[in-house]
Design a protein around this motif. Sequence first.
Motif, mmCIF file in Angstrom:
data_model
loop_
_atom_site.group_PDB
_atom_site.id
_atom_site.type_symbol
_atom_site.label_atom_id
_atom_site.label_comp_id
_atom_site.label_asym_id
_atom_site.label_seq_id
_atom_site.Cartn_x
_atom_site.Cartn_y
_atom_site.Cartn_z
ATOM 1 N N MET A 10 2.177 -12.467 15.331
ATOM 2 C CA MET A 10 1.627 -12.425 13.976
ATOM 3 C C MET A 10 0.308 -11.671 13.983
ATOM 4 N N VAL A 11 0.206 -10.629 13.151
ATOM 5 C CA VAL A 11 -1.023 -9.846 13.022
ATOM 6 C C VAL A 11 -1.628 -10.071 11.650
ATOM 7 N N ALA A 12 -2.863 -9.621 11.493
ATOM 8 C CA ALA A 12 -3.588 -9.888 10.256
ATOM 9 C C ALA A 12 -3.285 -8.884 9.152
ATOM 10 N N ASP A 13 -2.998 -7.639 9.514
ATOM 11 C CA ASP A 13 -2.778 -6.604 8.493
ATOM 12 C C ASP A 13 -1.952 -5.481 9.113
ATOM 13 N N ILE A 14 -0.684 -5.421 8.787
ATOM 14 C CA ILE A 14 0.212 -4.447 9.403
ATOM 15 C C ILE A 14 -0.096 -3.024 8.943
ATOM 16 N N THR A 15 -0.870 -2.857 7.867
ATOM 17 C CA THR A 15 -1.241 -1.510 7.408
ATOM 18 C C THR A 15 -2.429 -0.958 8.193
ATOM 19 N N ASN A 16 -3.081 -1.811 8.971
ATOM 20 C CA ASN A 16 -4.245 -1.394 9.758
ATOM 21 C C ASN A 16 -3.758 -0.723 11.046
ATOM 22 N N PRO A 17 -4.134 0.539 11.279
ATOM 23 C CA PRO A 17 -3.672 1.243 12.484
ATOM 24 C C PRO A 17 -3.997 0.514 13.784
ATOM 25 N N PHE A 18 -5.086 -0.229 13.811
ATOM 26 C CA PHE A 18 -5.414 -0.986 15.022
ATOM 27 C C PHE A 18 -4.292 -1.958 15.356
ATOM 28 N N LEU B 71 -10.275 0.399 7.905
ATOM 29 C CA LEU B 71 -9.824 0.479 6.516
ATOM 30 C C LEU B 71 -11.011 0.518 5.565
ATOM 31 N N MET B 72 -12.045 -0.242 5.873
ATOM 32 C CA MET B 72 -13.203 -0.273 4.978
ATOM 33 C C MET B 72 -13.946 1.056 4.963
ATOM 34 N N VAL B 73 -13.942 1.781 6.090
ATOM 35 C CA VAL B 73 -14.677 3.042 6.093
ATOM 36 C C VAL B 73 -14.037 4.057 5.153
ATOM 37 N N ILE B 74 -12.732 3.918 4.918
ATOM 38 C CA ILE B 74 -12.082 4.799 3.939
ATOM 39 C C ILE B 74 -12.664 4.534 2.550
ATOM 40 N N GLY B 75 -12.846 3.243 2.219
ATOM 41 C CA GLY B 75 -13.473 2.898 0.940
ATOM 42 C C GLY B 75 -14.896 3.413 0.842
ATOM 43 N N VAL B 76 -15.619 3.354 1.965
ATOM 44 C CA VAL B 76 -17.001 3.858 1.991
ATOM 45 C C VAL B 76 -17.031 5.360 1.714
ATOM 46 N N PRO C 239 -22.759 13.809 6.307
ATOM 47 C CA PRO C 239 -23.957 12.993 6.555
ATOM 48 C C PRO C 239 -25.209 13.524 5.865
ATOM 49 N N ASP C 240 -25.085 14.522 4.977
ATOM 50 C CA ASP C 240 -26.267 15.130 4.360
ATOM 51 C C ASP C 240 -27.117 14.104 3.609
ATOM 52 N N ASP C 241 -26.436 13.201 2.870
ATOM 53 C CA ASP C 241 -27.164 12.213 2.074
ATOM 54 C C ASP C 241 -27.129 10.819 2.693
ATOM 55 N N VAL C 242 -26.075 10.511 3.387
ATOM 56 C CA VAL C 242 -25.942 9.190 4.005
ATOM 57 C C VAL C 242 -25.086 9.312 5.260
ATOM 58 N N SER C 243 -25.575 8.754 6.355
ATOM 59 C CA SER C 243 -24.806 8.732 7.599
ATOM 60 C C SER C 243 -23.835 7.553 7.581
ATOM 61 N N VAL C 244 -22.710 7.703 8.283
ATOM 62 C CA VAL C 244 -21.684 6.652 8.298
ATOM 63 C C VAL C 244 -21.150 6.483 9.715
ATOM 64 N N ALA C 245 -20.992 5.234 10.122
ATOM 65 C CA ALA C 245 -20.300 4.901 11.371
ATOM 66 C C ALA C 245 -19.394 3.715 11.099
ATOM 67 N N SER C 246 -18.382 3.537 11.943
ATOM 68 C CA SER C 246 -17.371 2.514 11.670
ATOM 69 C C SER C 246 -16.883 1.850 12.945
ATOM 70 N N PHE C 247 -16.475 0.610 12.808
ATOM 71 C CA PHE C 247 -15.742 -0.068 13.873
ATOM 72 C C PHE C 247 -14.293 0.400 13.813
ATOM 73 N N ASP C 248 -13.660 0.529 14.966
ATOM 74 C CA ASP C 248 -12.268 0.968 15.135
ATOM 75 C C ASP C 248 -12.143 2.483 15.063
ATOM 76 N N ASP C 249 -11.707 3.052 16.154
ATOM 77 C CA ASP C 249 -11.305 4.447 16.125
ATOM 78 C C ASP C 249 -9.872 4.493 15.630
ATOM 79 N N PHE C 250 -9.465 5.582 15.033
ATOM 80 C CA PHE C 250 -8.094 5.691 14.538
ATOM 81 C C PHE C 250 -7.694 7.152 14.526
#
Length: 339
Positions: free
Chosen positions: A62-70, A244-249, A261-272
């Motif tokens: 059982m996984v938490a979210d099957i749409t999550n590539p991780f 998944l959240m970084v896509i929303g960001v 990154p010109d106006d805001v830098s972004v980093a995320s947990f999980d490589d995909f």
Amino acid sequence: MLDVAKAAHVSVATVSAVINGSAPVSPELRNRIEQAIGLIGYKRNAIARSLKLGTTRTVGLMVADITNPFFTDVVAVIQDVLHRAGYAVMLCCNDEDVALQDEQIALLIDRSVDGLIIAPAGDDETLKRMIASANLPTVLIDRLCDGIDTDAVVLDNRRAVQDATIYMLGLGHRRIGYISGSLDTSTGRERLAGYRAALEAAGLPCEEDLIRIGNFREKDAYTAALQLLTSPERPTAIFSANNLMVIGVMKAIRDIGLRCPDDVSVASFDDFPWADVFQPHLTTIAQPVQAIGEQAAQLVLDRLSGASPEAPRRLVLKGRLVIRDSCRPVGSLAPRAIA
């Protein structure tokens, strides 16, 4: 099997040896039996076999979210390892819903799976009771659950996020927005703790208005990012606690006319897979997906074979910061008003 034995002019024991691989059989006899099986149309009854042997050779996953590539990547690894060991996988997804989780665990137990591998939706009392009463070999992956003392394979989430936050601080960022996963999960809590620890180590206050809950969901993260980016003092950087959240960001940054990154830098947990296809290429924390899947599968196989020590084993793996193009030093930013 008796009909196959009669047609092939062999004993039932020889037929059983071919079907179950329980003993060596000569090529000539094997060929004769396989021809008889094809002629008669014999199919092994898995339910009857499981009743007789006391095993279904099936592991519930059982996984938490099957749409999550991780999670899809981890599932693929687990299935491969178990398949090579002669086990099938019965897959469920709790969709980050505790009630659905309880229904699906009950279903897996009812289907007489031999073991369980679970990424829990949260610290749920019903789940704890079911696992305790089922008395099945159980392995937790990605997340821990208070009160469930069993084998587990997890990441050092706190250290990984702390390292990523330190990296962003090293680029001169002092207002780093943080979009958190659900705090009902151990991963949500541990990753947020890593962010706080990095700020504390740098002698900086943790401003609560820079923290938003995105629930590991793209839509919730989009709303959270908009709140951060439209605040009077918007952050110069944002860390997203999953892929998944970084896509929303990134959508929020685009929709209000800003640039990364010109106006805001972004980093995320999980490589995909598409992290280095995004423009800009995303800086991420990569999890050792192959190792997580392999070790989770091996832990449950060890329990099923009786090869494990009595005490539960907890394997804590390390994440890896993958630096790409989505973070930029503060001195090189040219702040712009939102269009």
